[in-house]
Design a protein around this motif. Structure first.
Motif, PDB file in Angstrom:
ATOM      1  N   UNK A   1       0.768  -1.180  -0.155  1.00  0.00           N
ATOM      2  CA  UNK A   1       0.002  -0.059   0.090  1.00  0.00           C
ATOM      3  C   UNK A   1       0.838   1.291  -0.071  1.00  0.00           C
ATOM      4  N   UNK A   2       1.896   1.229   0.772  1.00  0.00           N
ATOM      5  CA  UNK A   2       2.844   2.158   0.828  1.00  0.00           C
ATOM      6  C   UNK A   2       4.300   1.798   0.459  1.00  0.00           C
ATOM      7  N   UNK A   3       4.722   2.511  -0.860  1.00  0.00           N
ATOM      8  CA  UNK A   3       5.881   2.458  -1.509  1.00  0.00           C
ATOM      9  C   UNK A   3       6.497   3.508  -1.863  1.00  0.00           C
ATOM     10  N   UNK A   4       7.878   3.530  -2.300  1.00  0.00           N
ATOM     11  CA  UNK A   4       8.660   4.765  -2.879  1.00  0.00           C
ATOM     12  C   UNK A   4       8.313   5.054  -4.332  1.00  0.00           C
ATOM     13  N   UNK A   5       8.054   6.222  -4.586  1.00  0.00           N
ATOM     14  CA  UNK A   5       8.212   6.468  -6.333  1.00  0.00           C
ATOM     15  C   UNK A   5       9.565   6.339  -6.651  1.00  0.00           C
ATOM     16  N   UNK A   6       9.626   5.898  -7.965  1.00  0.00           N
ATOM     17  CA  UNK A   6      10.813   5.579  -8.706  1.00  0.00           C
ATOM     18  C   UNK A   6      11.795   7.014  -8.495  1.00  0.00           C
TER      19      UNK A   6
ATOM     20  N   UNK B   1       3.969   8.246   7.572  1.00  0.00           N
ATOM     21  CA  UNK B   1       3.398   7.495   6.119  1.00  0.00           C
ATOM     22  C   UNK B   1       2.998   5.961   6.562  1.00  0.00           C
ATOM     23  N   UNK B   2       2.501   5.921   7.629  1.00  0.00           N
ATOM     24  CA  UNK B   2       1.972   4.531   8.042  1.00  0.00           C
ATOM     25  C   UNK B   2       0.803   4.152   7.055  1.00  0.00           C
TER      26      UNK B   2
END
Length: 589
Positions: A324-329, A390-391
């Motif tokens: 659900x929560x991830x880094x943008x490229x 950003x949980x």
């Protein structure tokens, strides 16, 4: 097929070792295949051949001598390394899978853990991964070796007599029909059994953690009945698999027993007619075992592979769970922060079916300032602070740190600048030192002690039997609430974050512990942007700004004096608490 392709990625690093193991396995399986041919030679050419007694004795000694070299001296290391390498590959693959899964679950959001039981996740990582091990040893090695063994045996039999060979394998098509029909159902049953086991483990995990509640409400007998229901469901699922396996084995073994009868009858007739020799019949009977033993193993392998594939599907379901929560490229690295936080028209809900937890939040927190979030339970205080790390991700608006949208910052960098002290901080089993070092595992002993002193924890730690090496038990069960809080604060001192979040950090403590912790928190707040979620309003009156939340909306904001003069919701809540505290003091002078 996609499951097996994914699984093969775990096996790929060991492909050279797999090939070596297969070659060794071919030699291992080929050696016993010579035994029926040796029997044929001994019977037809030595025992029944036109040789003198001395020539027969010498020939027998020569054959047995060579056989001993092959079956004892050569076979021993072959057997050892075949077994060792097969287990090594299997163990390494399971090791890699569990590491991959553990890394994966670290990246799943809190939302996933709110919707799934911890025990079920653990079951997939431990039980289902273990159940999938047959895919390497059986699926990628034994099956091919059994097919190799079957092919060599059939080659010898065709060489001796093609007609008797065809009679020997006449029931093979029935094997294929049986496997095709029986194992589709077996996979479904096995998956249901794994799910029932995971549910039981999930229930057990919750109840073991909640033993104090069970005991305090004298629910032991009730819980025994509830667990029995889960256990019974697993038993029923397991017995369904057992019954299907029993039916499969009964059918396969019945089919297998037909072949020897056909060979004895047909072969005996052919010996009487002089079409084949007695040695050929004996060898044929020996090779019959070499055919149907691999066939039995292939059928058993089908059972194991069906069960393993069902477990693998459950493993891959977890492994393919999206983040659900991830880094943008193009996410930025942030090495330093001043600590300015901005909420710009933020709307947030936990899922599409839930009501808005936060509505149109506009808030700016200057670097180094302290703000307090207050309001009734369910007002959105904890939801608001959970968004800073950003949980969870918001649905509308933007949250910025130093003017950068936190969705454009690497998650690891963002969280490395945020320290949290919660009402119920989680400590892990291990020593006090281990738990403090979670703040920064690279720190040395002196830094650990300095952090403990700053958190007003050093004195009580030194008075423990083993000091910093004291084992605190699961969740720090051997420590008091105040002691656990001070260790959690020491952990944050060691991390040295620029942004500090205190989520009702002193609400459940006695007055002495609260005094010690308030002192530690005052030192911790120095030169940091601090956000306090407060239950007791008397502890936050000196905050630079107080935010009063109701129903997910900011209703009032200002200093303590400003909000008291406003005589709104904050003032009413403060006066009620102040009145209650005064009454308590009068009753307990």
């Amino acid at each position: 097929m996609s499951s097996l392709k994914t699984y093969s990625k775990f096996v790929k690093p060991y492909w050279k070792l797999v090939i070596v193991t297969l070659i060794i396995g071919m030699i291992k399986f080929a050696i016993p295949l010579t035994l029926p041919f040796i029997m044929k030679y001994v019977i037809d050419h030595i025992l029944l051949g036109p040789l003198s007694l001395e020539e027969k004795m010498n020939g027998l000694i020569y054959v047995i001598g060579i056989s001993f070299v092959v079956f004892v001296i050569i076979r021993f290391p072959i057997e050892y390394y075949r077994q060792y390498f097969a287990q090594l590959i299997t163990s390494r693959v399971l090791y890699d899978m569990r590491n991959k899964l553990y890394t994966h679950i670290q990246k799943l959001s809190l939302r996933y853990y709110q919707n799934n039981k911890v025990g079920e996740v653990i079951s997939r990582i431990m039980n289902d991964v273990e159940q999938s091990k047959s895919l390497v040893e059986t699926g990628m090695m034994n099956i091919w070796l059994d097919i190799f063994s079957l092919t060599i045996a059939l080659g010898f039999m065709l060489y001796m007599d093609p007609v008797l060979t065809l009679i020997s394998i006449v029931i093979l098509p029935f094997y294929g029909i049986a496997v095709n029909k029986l194992y589709k159902r077996l996979k479904s049953l096995t998956k249901s059994r794994s799910q029932a086991l995971a549910e039981m483990q999930g229930y057990l995990h919750e109840r073991v953690n909640g033993i104090p509640v069970t005991k305090s409400f004298t629910l032991e007998e009730f819980e025994e009945k509830q667990f029995d229901k889960k256990n019974s469901r697993f038993l029923n699922k397991a017995m369904a698999v057992t019954k299907w396996n029993a039916l499969t084995n009964a059918i396969i073994n019945t089919l297998t027993d037909i072949a020897p009868l056909l060979v004895i009858g047909s072969g005996g007739y052919m010996v009487l007619k002089g079409n084949i020799t007695l040695g050929t019949l004996v060898a044929f009977f020996g090779y019959l075992d070499r055919i149907y033993n691999p066939l039995r193993r292939l059928v058993n392998s089908s059972t194991l592979l069906t069960q393993a594939t069902a477990s693998l599907d459950r493993v891959l379901e977890l492994l393919e769970e999206p983040y659900d929560i991830s880094d943008k490229p193009e996410a930025k690295s942030v090495n330093q922060l001043k600590g300015k936080i901005e909420f710009d028209r933020v709307w947030f809900q936990y899922d599409s079916k839930s009501p808005w937890a936060l509505k149109n939040i506009n808030l700016t927190i200057s670097p180094g300032k302290t703000i307090a979030l207050v309001g009734m339970s369910g007002g959105g205080k904890s939801s608001l602070v959970s968004l800073i790390s950003r949980f969870y991700d918001i649905q509308k608006g933007a949250i910025k740190v130093d003017g950068i949208d936190i969705r454009d910052v690497r998650i690891k960098d963002l969280r490395s600048h945020i320290g949290m002290v919660l009402q119920d901080n989680i400590l892990f089993s291990g020593t006090i030192r281990d738990n403090i070092l979670l703040g920064n595992p690279e720190c040395n002993e002196g830094e650990v002690i300095s952090a403990a002193k700053a958190a007003n924890a050093h004195e009580f730690i030194e008075n423990l039997p083993n000091g910093y090496d004291t084992e605190i038990g699961e969740k720090g069960i051997k420590l008091s609430g105040g002691q656990k809080q001070r260790i959690a604060i020491a952990r944050v001192f060691l991390k040295n974050p620029k942004i500090l979040i205190l989520d009702e950090a002193t609400s459940a403590l006695d007055l002495e512990s609260e005094h010690l912790i308030q002192g530690a928190l005052e030192k911790l707040k120095k030169d940091r942007t601090t956000i306090i979620v407060a239950h007791r309003l008397s502890t936050i009156t000196s905050s630079d700004q107080i935010i009063f939340l109701t129903g997910g909306e900011i209703k009032e904001k200002g200093s303590h004096e400003e909000l008291m003069n406003l005589n709104g919701g904050y003032a009413r809540l403060y006066n009620i608490q102040n009145l209650n505290e005064t009454n308590v003091k009068m009753l307990n002078p």
